[in-house]
Design an enzyme around this catalytic site. Structure first.
Site, PDB file in Angstrom:
ATOM      1  N   GLU A 145      29.810  50.254  28.001  1.00 13.35           N
ATOM      2  CA  GLU A 145      29.803  50.286  29.471  1.00 13.35           C
ATOM      3  C   GLU A 145      29.916  51.726  29.947  1.00 13.35           C
ATOM      4  OE1 GLU A 145      31.575  45.937  30.663  1.00 13.35           O
ATOM      5  OE2 GLU A 145      33.001  47.558  30.533  1.00 13.35           O
TER       6      GLU A 145
ATOM      7  N   HIS B  63      33.138  48.237  42.796  1.00 16.51           N
ATOM      8  CA  HIS B  63      32.176  47.893  41.745  1.00 16.51           C
ATOM      9  C   HIS B  63      30.782  48.011  42.338  1.00 16.51           C
ATOM     10  CE1 HIS B  63      30.040  45.840  38.578  1.00 16.51           C
ATOM     11  NE2 HIS B  63      31.138  45.896  37.851  1.00 16.51           N
TER      12      HIS B  63
ATOM     13  N   ARG C 246      31.368  54.215  37.344  1.00 16.12           N
ATOM     14  CA  ARG C 246      31.191  53.315  38.487  1.00 16.12           C
ATOM     15  C   ARG C 246      31.201  54.006  39.842  1.00 16.12           C
ATOM     16  NH1 ARG C 246      35.018  48.347  36.705  1.00 16.12           N
ATOM     17  NH2 ARG C 246      33.532  47.627  35.163  1.00 16.12           N
TER      18      ARG C 246
ATOM     19  N   HIS D  54      36.944  46.549  44.059  1.00 13.38           N
ATOM     20  CA  HIS D  54      37.045  45.887  42.762  1.00 13.38           C
ATOM     21  C   HIS D  54      38.387  46.089  42.064  1.00 13.38           C
ATOM     22  CE1 HIS D  54      35.585  44.084  39.152  1.00 13.38           C
ATOM     23  NE2 HIS D  54      35.682  45.186  38.438  1.00 13.38           N
TER      24      HIS D  54
ATOM     25  N   ARG E 197      39.346  54.510  37.072  1.00 12.17           N
ATOM     26  CA  ARG E 197      39.490  53.642  35.897  1.00 12.17           C
ATOM     27  C   ARG E 197      38.177  53.542  35.141  1.00 12.17           C
ATOM     28  NH1 ARG E 197      38.788  47.444  35.044  1.00 12.17           N
ATOM     29  NH2 ARG E 197      37.179  47.782  36.609  1.00 12.17           N
TER      30      ARG E 197
HETATM   31  C1  FAD Z   1      35.162  39.963  38.886  1.00 12.52           C
HETATM   32  C2  FAD Z   1      36.023  40.861  38.047  1.00 12.52           C
HETATM   33  C3  FAD Z   1      35.571  41.297  36.811  1.00 12.52           C
HETATM   34  C4  FAD Z   1      36.382  42.140  36.021  1.00 12.52           C
HETATM   35  N1  FAD Z   1      35.943  42.501  34.781  1.00 12.52           N
HETATM   36  C5  FAD Z   1      36.777  43.211  33.978  1.00 12.52           C
HETATM   37  C6  FAD Z   1      36.425  43.490  32.633  1.00 12.52           C
HETATM   38  O1  FAD Z   1      35.369  43.078  32.159  1.00 12.52           O
HETATM   39  N2  FAD Z   1      37.295  44.209  31.890  1.00 12.52           N
HETATM   40  C7  FAD Z   1      38.485  44.668  32.367  1.00 12.52           C
HETATM   41  O2  FAD Z   1      39.233  45.328  31.631  1.00 12.52           O
HETATM   42  N3  FAD Z   1      38.846  44.412  33.640  1.00 12.52           N
HETATM   43  C8  FAD Z   1      38.035  43.683  34.439  1.00 12.52           C
HETATM   44  N4  FAD Z   1      38.417  43.401  35.719  1.00 12.52           N
HETATM   45  C9  FAD Z   1      39.746  43.839  36.167  1.00 12.52           C
HETATM   46  C10 FAD Z   1      40.787  42.936  35.509  1.00 12.52           C
HETATM   47  O3  FAD Z   1      40.327  41.608  35.526  1.00 12.52           O
HETATM   48  C11 FAD Z   1      42.110  43.013  36.235  1.00 12.52           C
HETATM   49  O4  FAD Z   1      42.516  44.339  36.401  1.00 12.52           O
HETATM   50  C12 FAD Z   1      43.187  42.280  35.420  1.00 12.52           C
HETATM   51  O5  FAD Z   1      42.749  40.970  35.137  1.00 12.52           O
HETATM   52  C13 FAD Z   1      44.483  42.255  36.172  1.00 12.52           C
HETATM   53  O6  FAD Z   1      45.353  41.409  35.494  1.00 12.52           O
HETATM   54  P1  FAD Z   1      46.818  41.184  36.030  1.00 12.52           P
HETATM   55  O7  FAD Z   1      47.481  40.289  35.053  1.00 12.52           O
HETATM   56  O8  FAD Z   1      47.433  42.482  36.360  1.00 12.52           O
HETATM   57  O9  FAD Z   1      46.603  40.439  37.434  1.00 12.52           O
HETATM   58  P2  FAD Z   1      45.767  39.144  37.822  1.00 12.52           P
HETATM   59  O10 FAD Z   1      44.949  38.633  36.703  1.00 12.52           O
HETATM   60  O11 FAD Z   1      45.066  39.449  39.086  1.00 12.52           O
HETATM   61  O12 FAD Z   1      46.902  38.066  38.074  1.00 12.52           O
HETATM   62  C14 FAD Z   1      47.808  38.206  39.141  1.00 12.52           C
HETATM   63  C15 FAD Z   1      48.686  36.986  39.166  1.00 12.52           C
HETATM   64  O13 FAD Z   1      49.746  37.199  40.088  1.00 12.52           O
HETATM   65  C16 FAD Z   1      49.890  36.074  40.930  1.00 12.52           C
HETATM   66  N5  FAD Z   1      50.521  36.540  42.162  1.00 12.52           N
HETATM   67  C17 FAD Z   1      50.131  37.526  43.001  1.00 12.52           C
HETATM   68  N6  FAD Z   1      51.008  37.669  44.008  1.00 12.52           N
HETATM   69  C18 FAD Z   1      52.000  36.762  43.795  1.00 12.52           C
HETATM   70  C19 FAD Z   1      53.172  36.411  44.477  1.00 12.52           C
HETATM   71  N7  FAD Z   1      53.536  37.007  45.627  1.00 12.52           N
HETATM   72  N8  FAD Z   1      53.942  35.422  43.989  1.00 12.52           N
HETATM   73  C20 FAD Z   1      53.600  34.766  42.846  1.00 12.52           C
HETATM   74  N9  FAD Z   1      52.482  35.060  42.153  1.00 12.52           N
HETATM   75  C21 FAD Z   1      51.695  36.043  42.621  1.00 12.52           C
HETATM   76  C22 FAD Z   1      48.490  35.553  41.075  1.00 12.52           C
HETATM   77  O14 FAD Z   1      48.505  34.225  41.529  1.00 12.52           O
HETATM   78  C23 FAD Z   1      48.010  35.717  39.634  1.00 12.52           C
HETATM   79  O15 FAD Z   1      48.512  34.676  38.842  1.00 12.52           O
HETATM   80  C24 FAD Z   1      37.626  42.568  36.516  1.00 12.52           C
HETATM   81  C25 FAD Z   1      38.068  42.137  37.765  1.00 12.52           C
HETATM   82  C26 FAD Z   1      37.283  41.281  38.520  1.00 12.52           C
HETATM   83  C27 FAD Z   1      37.772  40.823  39.849  1.00 12.52           C
END
Ligand code: FAD
Length: 532
Positions: free
Chosen positions: A121, A243, A289, A350, A385
């Site tokens: 990528e 993105h 990006r 994104h 990033r």
């Molecule tokens: C479409 C898309 C494609 C992507 N592709 C990639 C990729 O290919 N590779 C890569 O490395 N990254 C990618 N990313 C980025 C990556 O997915 C995210 O940075 C990563 O998944 C974040 O994970 P996280 O566990 O920090 O948060 P998240 O997966 O966003 O989870 C957050 C959690 O917190 C909960 N939450 C939030 N606020 C509260 C609250 N007040 N009380 C209780 N629960 C709460 C939500 O319900 C959820 O369960 C992509 C993102 C998107 C949107």
């Protein structure tokens, strides 16, 4: 009246994406865990991640090369110790996922050995993105989610919003510390108290602050806002990643078209069929990006077009279906056949590079409070990033934080004050919330988007100050709902983003302003740190 029962556990994990689920699983054999998610367990950005996870797996690749690529993308603001820590842990974290049963796509490494298929990528000098077809996040989230559900030491609270952290102020010899959180049960409307020895914010990012975003609704910056209100510093919030390629379709709700399509030869074109990326960067479609997003933004503004086009139709249909089954099917459902034609695309918010300041264990400024995943500013991403480093960051910091938590022996706090609902009534004007929600996200898109100016930022600051006053008044008088909590948090994070952007008087990484179009060469690159 009997005192309501307060939930308690060794560790309270707020958020069930890649960061929260992996931390919970790593600790659950030795610690009792309360895991709360404001939606269903399988929720958040993780579920939507397509491309994959960056890791040094191929013998032709190296830790040094991955570090160098990350530092280059970060435009002088990465913390090199953190980058090294994350990259060195990458293979171990992937093997942990493989051992848990995540079905990564198999393939051969460059020396002919059987292993996993790796894609390339933007910004990566090697093929190093391990993936499960084009639905990597779903594979990770569902695999870990099933194991979390089966673990007897993990209590899951779905449809529960953490609304604020409970802290005790510093006193003699005792630092400012976190004791738990107030949590709204969305079904009953009751606000309960969750107390724990250690509290982990794994709530994801804040891209929902923008009108157009690839993120699901959960990305409302709750953890950043709660951490800030609890006394944590935030850093580098002006670096919002857009993105470059989301499907342009009124009903697609910013469906993301994975960068791996460009990695496999996908070309960006204008409506007249001309390619344009070579005019902006010698790496063409494989430029980082921010460069691609700005180039698209520039071309759309220059030509007045609503979108540009992404074309991979020169590849055989069998290749497209094998590598991009989700994108292929989804585009087809919207009337675009990826194997026969180019598809319309636009940029969308994104990823939130900044967040709560943490150390190498994920620890924040408040004792007993950790922040891991997109909510945190660890120093890995710097000003930009690199693709697929974010899921990696979630996994590595879940590991580091869990190891640190295991070494700490904090007492379980005693019963904490209940949430006071005595003075509030149900709102009779929900329209205020929906109106402010729309207004906020629109001015953030218009004034604090891909290309900024000081005047536009100042305009946005005036608007957000006004909105915050209105929201605060509303918040004080009416019973809390999930929408109101998210609006309050979005407005808080918007204000922090604008203040950070105003402080950066240069263009660097993802922050681009017409008033200072170059990076400041007169001094070393500095972080933007705000203190509550
Ligand atoms: C479409 C898309 C494609 C992507 N592709 C990639 C990729 O290919 N590779 C890569 O490395 N990254 C990618 N990313 C980025 C990556 O997915 C995210 O940075 C990563 O998944 C974040 O994970 P996280 O566990 O920090 O948060 P998240 O997966 O966003 O989870 C957050 C959690 O917190 C909960 N939450 C939030 N606020 C509260 C609250 N007040 N009380 C209780 N629960 C709460 C939500 O319900 C959820 O369960 C992509 C993102 C998107 C949107």
């Amino acid at each position: 009246m009997p005192r309501p029962v307060q939930q308690h556990s060794d560790v309270l994990v707020i958020g069930s994406g890649a960061a929260g689920l992996s931390l919970a699983l790593r600790l659950a054999d030795t610690h009792s865990i309360s895991l709360i998610s404001k939606g269903p367990l399988l929720d958040g950005c993780t579920l939507w991640a397509q491309g994959g996870i960056a890791a040094v797996l191929d013998p032709a690749d190296s830790v040094c090369a991955h570090i160098k690529d990350t530092l280059d993308a970060g435009a002088g603001l990465c913390n090199s110790d953190v980058v090294r820590h994350v990259v060195e842990q990458s293979a171990a974290c992937i093997h942990w996922l493989i051992a848990r049963g995540v079905p990564f796509t198999s393939g051969q490494y460059s020396d002919g050995r059987d292993g996993y298929h790796l894609t390339r990528e933007g910004g990566h000098s090697h093929r190093r993105i391990i993936h499960a077809a084009d639905a990597t996040g779903q594979a990770v989230e569902t695999t870990l989610g099933e194991q979390v559900r089966r673990h007897s030491n993990i209590r899951i609270f779905e449809r529960h919003n953490a609304l604020d952290l409970i802290t005790a102020h510093a006193s003699d010899n005792v630092p400012h510390r976190c004791l738990g959180a107030y949590v709204l049960d969305r079904d009953s409307g009751h606000v309960g108290v969750f107390r724990a020895r250690q509290i982990v914010l794994a709530t994801g990012g804040a891209s929902k602050v923008y009108l157009y975003t690839s993120n699901p609704d959960s990305a409302s910056g709750d953890g950043i806002a709660m951490g800030w209100r609890a006394g944590c510093r935030v850093a580098d919030l002006e670096f919002n990643q857009f993105h470059p390629t989301c499907l342009y379709h009124p009903k697609a709700k910013s469906f993301l078209i994975t960068e791996a399509i460009r990695g496999e030869g996908g070309q960006l074109r204008l409506a007249d069929g001309h390619r344009f990326m070579d005019r902006f960067d010698p790496r063409g479609e494989l430029a980082p990006r921010d460069i691609v997003a700005r180039a698209i933004d520039h071309e759309m503004k220059r030509t007045g077009a609503d979108c540009v086009y992404l074309d991979i139709s020169h590849k055989p249909i069998s290749f497209i279906k094998a590598h991009f089954p989700t994108v292929y099917e989804r585009c087809l459902a919207f009337g675009h056949d990826l194997s026969r034609e180019s598809i319309p695309v636009v940029p969308a918010a994104h990823y939130t590079c900044g967040g709560l300041v943490t150390n190498i264990h994920g620890g924040t400024d408040v004792e007993g409070l950790y922040a891991i995943g997109e909510v945190a500013s660890t120093g890995l991403h710097g000003a930009n990033r690199m693709a697929s480093n974010s899921l990696l960051e979630c996994l590595v910091f879940a590991k580091s934080a869990s190891e640190h938590i295991r070494d700490q022996h904090r007492p379980l706090p005693g019963p904490l004050p209940e949430w006071d609902e005595s003075r509030v009534t149900d709102s009779d004007e929900e329209v205020v919330v929906s109106h402010n929600w729309d207004e906020l996200r629109r001015f953030m898109w218009d004034y604090v988007g891909i290309v900024r100016t000081t005047k536009r930022l100042q305009r946005a600051k005036n608007r957000v100050d006004l909105l915050q006053r209105e929201i605060q008044e509303y918040y004080g008088n009416f019973r809390v709902t999930s929408d109101l909590l998210e609006l309050r948090n979005l407005a808080q994070v918007a204000e922090l983003i604008i203040r950070s952007a105003l402080l950066r008087r240069e263009s660097r990484g993802l922050h681009y302003t017409l008033d200072y179009p170059e990076a400041d060469a007169t001094s070393a690159a500095l972080h933007t740190v705000l203190t509550p």
